[in-house]
Motif scaffolding. Structure first.
Motif, PDB file in Angstrom:
ATOM      1  N   VAL A   1      -9.157  -0.702   0.180  1.00 34.87           N
ATOM      2  CA  VAL A   1      -7.563  -0.402  -0.410  1.00 34.87           C
ATOM      3  C   VAL A   1      -7.719   1.078  -0.823  1.00 34.87           C
ATOM      4  CG1 VAL A   1      -6.293  -0.373  -2.569  1.00 34.87           C
ATOM      5  CG2 VAL A   1      -6.993  -2.681  -1.427  1.00 34.87           C
ATOM      6  N   LEU A   2      -8.749   1.585  -1.483  1.00 33.22           N
ATOM      7  CA  LEU A   2      -8.823   3.019  -1.654  1.00 33.22           C
ATOM      8  C   LEU A   2      -8.802   4.087  -0.388  1.00 33.22           C
ATOM      9  CD1 LEU A   2     -11.424   3.024  -4.537  1.00 33.22           C
ATOM     10  CD2 LEU A   2      -9.024   3.958  -4.951  1.00 33.22           C
ATOM     11  N   GLN A   3      -9.489   3.768   0.619  1.00 31.18           N
ATOM     12  CA  GLN A   3      -9.407   4.293   1.827  1.00 31.18           C
ATOM     13  C   GLN A   3      -7.880   4.489   2.492  1.00 31.18           C
ATOM     14  OE1 GLN A   3     -12.420   2.218   4.051  1.00 31.18           O
ATOM     15  NE2 GLN A   3     -13.951   3.832   3.720  1.00 31.18           N
ATOM     16  N   ASP A   4      -7.373   3.169   2.346  1.00 33.97           N
ATOM     17  CA  ASP A   4      -6.026   2.865   2.831  1.00 33.97           C
ATOM     18  C   ASP A   4      -5.174   3.912   1.982  1.00 33.97           C
ATOM     19  OD1 ASP A   4      -7.299   1.470   4.712  1.00 33.97           O
ATOM     20  OD2 ASP A   4      -6.061  -0.442   3.978  1.00 33.97           O
ATOM     21  N   LEU A   5      -5.159   4.093   0.968  1.00 34.66           N
ATOM     22  CA  LEU A   5      -4.483   4.777  -0.052  1.00 34.66           C
ATOM     23  C   LEU A   5      -4.761   6.308   0.408  1.00 34.66           C
ATOM     24  CD1 LEU A   5      -4.751   3.294  -3.629  1.00 34.66           C
ATOM     25  CD2 LEU A   5      -2.612   3.588  -2.134  1.00 34.66           C
ATOM     26  N   CYS A   6      -5.827   6.821   0.402  1.00 35.38           N
ATOM     27  CA  CYS A   6      -6.055   8.100   0.875  1.00 35.38           C
ATOM     28  C   CYS A   6      -5.290   8.439   2.153  1.00 35.38           C
ATOM     29  CB  CYS A   6      -7.610   8.399   1.044  1.00 35.38           C
ATOM     30  SG  CYS A   6      -8.638   8.435  -0.315  1.00 35.38           S
ATOM     31  N   THR A   7      -5.470   7.685   3.118  1.00 32.48           N
ATOM     32  CA  THR A   7      -4.685   7.832   4.472  1.00 32.48           C
ATOM     33  C   THR A   7      -3.197   8.067   4.127  1.00 32.48           C
ATOM     34  OG1 THR A   7      -6.075   5.977   5.036  1.00 32.48           O
ATOM     35  CG2 THR A   7      -5.098   7.415   6.735  1.00 32.48           C
ATOM     36  N   GLU A   8      -2.874   6.878   3.723  1.00 35.49           N
ATOM     37  CA  GLU A   8      -1.344   6.988   3.282  1.00 35.49           C
ATOM     38  C   GLU A   8      -0.586   8.106   2.454  1.00 35.49           C
ATOM     39  OE1 GLU A   8       1.475   4.815   3.605  1.00 35.49           O
ATOM     40  OE2 GLU A   8       0.271   3.270   4.919  1.00 35.49           O
ATOM     41  N   ILE A   9      -1.287   8.502   1.694  1.00 34.45           N
ATOM     42  CA  ILE A   9      -1.066   9.730   0.803  1.00 34.45           C
ATOM     43  C   ILE A   9      -1.390  11.159   1.482  1.00 34.45           C
ATOM     44  CG2 ILE A   9      -1.578  11.043  -1.276  1.00 34.45           C
ATOM     45  CD1 ILE A   9      -2.540   8.535  -2.958  1.00 34.45           C
ATOM     46  N   LYS A  10      -2.440  11.220   2.429  1.00 31.94           N
ATOM     47  CA  LYS A  10      -2.364  12.460   3.349  1.00 31.94           C
ATOM     48  C   LYS A  10      -1.410  12.480   4.318  1.00 31.94           C
ATOM     49  CE  LYS A  10      -7.525  13.030   3.570  1.00 31.94           C
ATOM     50  NZ  LYS A  10      -8.589  12.518   4.285  1.00 31.94           N
ATOM     51  N   ASN A  11      -0.969  11.369   4.678  1.00 31.92           N
ATOM     52  CA  ASN A  11       0.289  11.585   5.849  1.00 31.92           C
ATOM     53  C   ASN A  11       1.761  11.406   5.178  1.00 31.92           C
ATOM     54  OD1 ASN A  11      -1.801  11.156   7.570  1.00 31.92           O
ATOM     55  ND2 ASN A  11      -1.800   8.791   7.739  1.00 31.92           N
ATOM     56  N   ALA A  12       1.673  11.429   3.916  1.00 33.83           N
ATOM     57  CA  ALA A  12       3.056  11.040   3.478  1.00 33.83           C
ATOM     58  C   ALA A  12       3.467  12.686   3.330  1.00 33.83           C
ATOM     59  CB  ALA A  12       2.866  10.662   2.005  1.00 33.83           C
TER      60      ALA A  12
ATOM     61  N   LYS B   1      -9.355  13.682  -5.530  1.00 36.34           N
ATOM     62  CA  LYS B   1      -9.236  15.170  -4.964  1.00 36.34           C
ATOM     63  C   LYS B   1      -7.896  15.085  -4.265  1.00 36.34           C
ATOM     64  CE  LYS B   1     -12.982  15.360  -2.828  1.00 36.34           C
ATOM     65  NZ  LYS B   1     -14.472  15.736  -1.920  1.00 36.34           N
ATOM     66  N   ILE B   2      -7.546  14.209  -3.336  1.00 35.96           N
ATOM     67  CA  ILE B   2      -6.272  14.361  -2.727  1.00 35.96           C
ATOM     68  C   ILE B   2      -5.185  14.364  -3.448  1.00 35.96           C
ATOM     69  CG2 ILE B   2      -4.830  13.017  -0.932  1.00 35.96           C
ATOM     70  CD1 ILE B   2      -7.473  11.956   0.271  1.00 35.96           C
ATOM     71  N   LEU B   3      -5.084  13.556  -4.673  1.00 36.47           N
ATOM     72  CA  LEU B   3      -4.076  13.673  -5.654  1.00 36.47           C
ATOM     73  C   LEU B   3      -4.094  14.806  -6.272  1.00 36.47           C
ATOM     74  CD1 LEU B   3      -4.123   9.873  -6.981  1.00 36.47           C
ATOM     75  CD2 LEU B   3      -2.420  10.992  -5.841  1.00 36.47           C
ATOM     76  N   THR B   4      -5.106  15.247  -6.861  1.00 37.18           N
ATOM     77  CA  THR B   4      -5.196  16.788  -7.429  1.00 37.18           C
ATOM     78  C   THR B   4      -4.422  17.806  -6.657  1.00 37.18           C
ATOM     79  OG1 THR B   4      -7.353  15.830  -8.406  1.00 37.18           O
ATOM     80  CG2 THR B   4      -6.685  18.095  -8.884  1.00 37.18           C
ATOM     81  N   GLU B   5      -4.925  17.921  -5.256  1.00 38.22           N
ATOM     82  CA  GLU B   5      -4.319  18.675  -4.355  1.00 38.22           C
ATOM     83  C   GLU B   5      -2.844  18.669  -4.332  1.00 38.22           C
ATOM     84  OE1 GLU B   5      -6.318  18.369  -0.445  1.00 38.22           O
ATOM     85  OE2 GLU B   5      -8.235  18.769  -1.177  1.00 38.22           O
ATOM     86  N   LYS B   6      -2.349  17.529  -4.552  1.00 38.67           N
ATOM     87  CA  LYS B   6      -0.816  17.314  -4.414  1.00 38.67           C
ATOM     88  C   LYS B   6      -0.056  17.763  -5.828  1.00 38.67           C
ATOM     89  CE  LYS B   6      -0.083  14.740  -0.711  1.00 38.67           C
ATOM     90  NZ  LYS B   6       1.246  14.598   0.306  1.00 38.67           N
ATOM     91  N   GLY B   7      -1.065  18.098  -6.891  1.00 40.99           N
ATOM     92  CA  GLY B   7      -0.526  18.577  -8.020  1.00 40.99           C
ATOM     93  C   GLY B   7      -0.360  17.608  -8.934  1.00 40.99           C
ATOM     94  N   VAL B   8      -1.079  16.420  -8.780  1.00 41.70           N
ATOM     95  CA  VAL B   8      -1.056  15.342  -9.625  1.00 41.70           C
ATOM     96  C   VAL B   8      -2.328  15.443 -10.638  1.00 41.70           C
ATOM     97  CG1 VAL B   8      -1.176  12.802 -10.122  1.00 41.70           C
ATOM     98  CG2 VAL B   8      -0.166  13.833  -8.067  1.00 41.70           C
TER      99      VAL B   8
ATOM    100  N   LEU C   1       0.594  -0.989  -0.112  1.00 44.82           N
ATOM    101  CA  LEU C   1      -0.183  -0.046   0.074  1.00 44.82           C
ATOM    102  C   LEU C   1       0.628   1.129  -0.160  1.00 44.82           C
ATOM    103  CD1 LEU C   1      -3.055  -0.437   2.192  1.00 44.82           C
ATOM    104  CD2 LEU C   1      -2.804   0.490   0.287  1.00 44.82           C
ATOM    105  N   SER C   2       2.069   1.087   0.783  1.00 42.50           N
ATOM    106  CA  SER C   2       2.544   2.552   0.932  1.00 42.50           C
ATOM    107  C   SER C   2       3.386   2.733  -0.043  1.00 42.50           C
ATOM    108  CB  SER C   2       3.547   2.441   2.321  1.00 42.50           C
ATOM    109  OG  SER C   2       4.098   1.318   2.321  1.00 42.50           O
ATOM    110  N   ASP C   3       3.893   1.617  -0.943  1.00 43.92           N
ATOM    111  CA  ASP C   3       4.574   1.695  -2.172  1.00 43.92           C
ATOM    112  C   ASP C   3       3.621   2.551  -3.103  1.00 43.92           C
ATOM    113  OD1 ASP C   3       7.086   1.263  -1.260  1.00 43.92           O
ATOM    114  OD2 ASP C   3       6.938  -0.939  -1.940  1.00 43.92           O
ATOM    115  N   ALA C   4       2.441   1.847  -3.267  1.00 46.40           N
ATOM    116  CA  ALA C   4       1.477   2.394  -4.358  1.00 46.40           C
ATOM    117  C   ALA C   4       1.092   3.787  -4.000  1.00 46.40           C
ATOM    118  CB  ALA C   4       0.271   1.443  -4.244  1.00 46.40           C
ATOM    119  N   ALA C   5       0.893   4.209  -2.658  1.00 48.41           N
ATOM    120  CA  ALA C   5       0.712   5.605  -2.596  1.00 48.41           C
ATOM    121  C   ALA C   5       1.831   6.509  -2.886  1.00 48.41           C
ATOM    122  CB  ALA C   5       0.356   5.609  -1.070  1.00 48.41           C
TER     123      ALA C   5
END
Lengths: 480, 102
Positions: free
Chosen positions: A469-480, A346-353, A311-315
C-alpha cells in the motif's frame, strides 16, 4: 596470586555490569554501556577459565577440560553472533526470548550436575555420619533446587514465548488452567521442600525438573501475544535470579551481583512496561488478555459499516493536507515497510506537507519497537513524537495515517469500561480531521477486540499489506 | 532454628550483597525512557549470561570419566555462550540504529 587476580577480574565484571546497565538507560550512552558490560563479561569469563582454582583433598586444582570448554565457547560464540546478526529487526523480541531461554537452561543444567555431584558424596558417606552430612548440605540443596526450578521455568516459558511471537505456538487455554498451574507449582515446591530434608532421593530432582518445565509451558500458554514483552521481561528477571543461585552455590560474587542486578532491574522494567499499558502485572498474567473476555467485547463492538477509500483518493487527501501524522503499529513491522514508510514521508515533505510520527509506547510487540524500526529506516529522531506530544497535535492535523496499529488507537480504552483494554492510554486520533487506516483485513488486533474507530464516519479503511500500500501511495503521489 | 541463624551469620556477606544489589538494580533503571525498554531488556538479558561462569566451573571440575557431567557441562557452556554473545550482539544492533540519528 591467581586467586587475587581472579577477585579483581570479578570486581571489574560486577562494576561494568552496574555501569553498563546504568548507561543503557540513557539514549546517548546506551551503546557504550552495552560494550562496557560485554567487556566486563569477557574479563570475568576468561578470568574464570585460567585463574579459577578450588581445593579438594588438601591440594589446589585448576580447571581442566580446556578443549571441551573452548569448543563450547567457540561454537556458541559463532552461532550466537550469526543468529543475532542475521535476525530481522521485526524478530528481535523473539530472539531476546530465545537467548533468555538458553540462560535459563544453562542454570538448570548447572543445578543437575551439581546435584549429581552432591548425591555421590552422600552415597559415599558412612551411615553413622549421614545425618550430620545431610544437615551440612541442606543450604546447598536448597540453592540447587531453587536454581533448577527458576531456570527451567524460565527456559520452558521463554521457548513458548518465542514460539508465540513467531507464530508457531497458538494461544491455548482451558477452564481451570490457572488452578492446574497453581497445583503444579505447589507440587514442585512441595517436592523441593521434601528434597531438602531427604537429599538422598535422587530421582525426585527429575520430577521437580519435569513439573517446573510443565509449569513454565502452561504459565505462558494462555497469555496473549500482545503481552509477550511483559512476559519475556519477567522471565528475564527469573533467569537473573537463577544465575544468582549459581553465585550462591559457588560463592561467586560476579554471578551473584550480575544475577541479582538483572533480577531486580528486570522486575522493575516489567512493572514499568505494565504501567505503559496501564495494567497491573497480575492482570497480564492471570487475565489472559483476549482469551475468555473476547466474547463480551466482541459483541459490543461488531456494529455498523466501515467505509473504504481508494488508493488514489488516499494519495490525493494526503498530498493536499497541511499536516499528516503517521501512526505505525505491528502491521508495519510485519510487512517490513519501514523504509517505504520513510520514502512516503520524504515525498510528502517535498510536496510541502508536514509529516510526523506518533508513537504509542507499546505499539508493536515491545515497548520502543517502533522507534528501533523507524530508526533503522533513517527516520529523523525529531519527527518521532511520544504519545502525550502527539495527542496535543492531533486537533491541528489533517490526515492521520494508521499503519497496522489497532489496539493503541481503540477508543474503547477510553469509553467502554467493559473492554479488557479499558484504561490504557491511547493515541487520540479522532481529534484529527480525517483518519485513514491501513490494515490487512477487518480482523481484530492482538487484544482480540473489535475497534469502534473503524466504524466512525471520519475513518476510511485502506486494505492491504502495509508495504504494498505504501509503495502504491508513493507512486500515486509522485505522479499526481 | 539454630541452624537458620547459623546460616544467616555464615552467609551474611552474601545476604548484604543481595539486598544492596536489589536497590542498585532498581535505582539505576528507574528513569529509563520507554524508547529504551527493549534494548535495556536485551542488555539485561545478556548480563544474566554470567551464569556461564557456573557452567565453566562445572565443566572444568568434571572428571574425565564422568560422561554425564561432561556432556551436560558442555551443553551448559554452549547455551551460556549463546546467551552472552547473542545477547550483547543483538543489543548492539538495536542501539546502533539509535546512534545514527543522534
Amino acid at each position: 596470586m591467581n586467586q587475587h587476580l581472579l577477585t579483581i577480574c570479578y570486581l571489574i565484571g560486577s562494576i561494568t555490569f552496574i555501569l553498563g546497565l546504568k548507561m543503557l538507560s540513557n539514549p546517548a550512552s546506551a551503546r557504550k554501556g552495552n560494550l562496557l558490560a560485554a567487556g566486563g563479561m569477557s574479563i570475568a569469563i576468561f578470568g574464570t577459565i585460567f585463574l579459577f582454582s578450588y581445593d579438594e583433598n588438601g591440594t589446589t586444582h585448576y580447571l581442566g577440560n580446556y578443549i571441551w570448554i573452548f569448543a563450547a565457547l567457540i561454537i556458541g560464540a559463532i552461532v550466537g553472533t550469526l543468529a543475532a546478526k542475521k535476525v530481522q529487526m521485526t524478530a528481535m523480541p523473539e530472539m531476546v526470548s530465545l537467548f533468555n531461554g538458553m540462560g535459563g537452561a544453562c542454570a538448570a543444567l548447572i543445578s543437575i550436575v551439581e546435584f549429581n555431584h552432591l548425591s555421590k558424596e552422600l552415597d559415599a558417606t558412612p551411615p553413622a555420619e549421614i545425618i550430620q552430612k545431610i544437615q551440612e548440605v541442606q543450604p546447598t540443596v536448597l540453592i540447587i533446587v531453587l536454581g533448577l526450578i527458576i531456570g527451567s521455568v524460565s527456559f520452558a516459558g521463554s521457548m513458548i514465548a518465542w514460539g508465540k511471537l513467531n507464530g508457531k505456538v497458538k494461544d491455548f487455554s482451558f477452564t481451570g488452567q490457572n488452578i492446574l498451574n497453581m497445583v503444579v507449582l505447589a507440587a514442585a515446591l512441595g517436592l523441593a521442600v521434601y528434597m531438602i530434608f531427604n537429599p538422598q532421593q535422587h530421582m525426585l530432582l527429575y520430577a521437580i525438573l519435569g513439573l517446573s518445565l510443565f509449569y513454565g509451558i502452561f504459565f505462558v500458554m494462555p497469555i496473549g501475544g500482545a503481552d509477550m514483552p511483559v512476559v519475556i521481561s519477567l522471565l528475564n528477571s527469573f533467569t537473573g535470579v537463577a544465575a544468582a543461585c549459581g553465585g550462591f552455590l559457588y560463592d561467586n560474587k560476579v554471578m551473584l551481583t550480575g544475577g541479582i542486578l538483572v533480577g531486580a532491574a528486570g522486575t522493575l522494567l516489567t512493572i514499568l512496561m505494565c504501567k505503559a499499558m496501564n495494567r497491573s502485572l497480575k492482570n497480564v498474567l492471570i487475565g489472559s488478555f483476549g482469551g475468555n473476555k473476547k466474547g463480551v467485547a466482541g459483541v459490543a463492538g461488531a456494529q455498523g459499516e466501515h467505509k473504504e477509500i481508494s488508493l488514489s483518493d488516499a494519495a490525493m487527501v494526503m498530498s493536499y493536507a497541511n499536516k499528516v501524522l503517521i501512526v505505525p503499529g505491528y502491521g508495519l513491522a510485519v510487512a517490513q515497510a519501514q523504509h517505504t514508510c520513510h520514502e512516503l514521508e520524504k515525498i510528502l515533505t517535498e510536496k510541502g506537507v508536514e509529516v510526523k510520527y506518533a508513537i504509542h509506547p507499546v505499539a508493536g510487540r515491545m515497548p520502543g519497537h517502533m522507534n528501533v524500526l523507524l530508526a533503522e529506516a533513517d527516520v529523523s529522531y525529531d519527527i518521532l513524537m511520544e504519545m502525550e506530544q502527539a495527542n496535543d497535535e492531533f486537533p491541528t492535523t489533517d490526515v492521520v495515517l494508521i499503519l497496522g496499529a489497532n489496539d493503541v488507537v481503540n477508543p474503547a480504552a477510553k469509553s467502554d469500561p467493559a473492554s479488557p483494554i479499558y484504561g490504557m492510554p491511547i493515541l487520540d486520533v479522532e481529534q484529527a480531521k480525517t483518519v485513514i487506516v491501513n490494515k490487512r483485513s477487518m480482523k481484530p488486533g492482538y487484544a482480540g477486540i473489535e475497534n469502534d474507530l473503524f466504524f466512525r464516519p471520519k475513518t476510511s479503511m485502506l486494505f492491504g499489506d502495509a508495504k504494498k500500500v505504501l509503495q502504491d501511495l508513493c507512486t500515486e503521489i509522485k505522479n499526481a | 532454628m539454630n541452624q537458620v541463624l547459623n546460616f544467616i551469620t555464615s552467609k551474611q556477606e552474601i545476604i548484604y550483597t543481595v539486598i544492596l544489589m536489589i536497590f542498585v538494580g532498581i535505582e539505576i533503571i528507574e528513569k529509563v525512557p520507554s524508547v529504551l525498554h527493549t534494548p535495556l531488556m536485551s542488555g539485561a538479558n545478556a548480563i544474566h549470561g554470567v551464569v556461564i561462569i557456573g557452567a565453566i566451573i562445572v565443566m572444568g571440575k568434571a572428571e574425565q570419566d564422568n560422561y554425564l557431567a561432561l556432556a551436560l557441562g558442555f551443553i551448559a557452556v554452549l547455551l551460556g555462550t549463546l546467551n552472552v554473545v547473542g545477547g550483547f550482539v543483538v543489543t548492539d544492533r538495536m542501539l546502533e540504529m539509535f546512534k545514527k540519528k543522534k
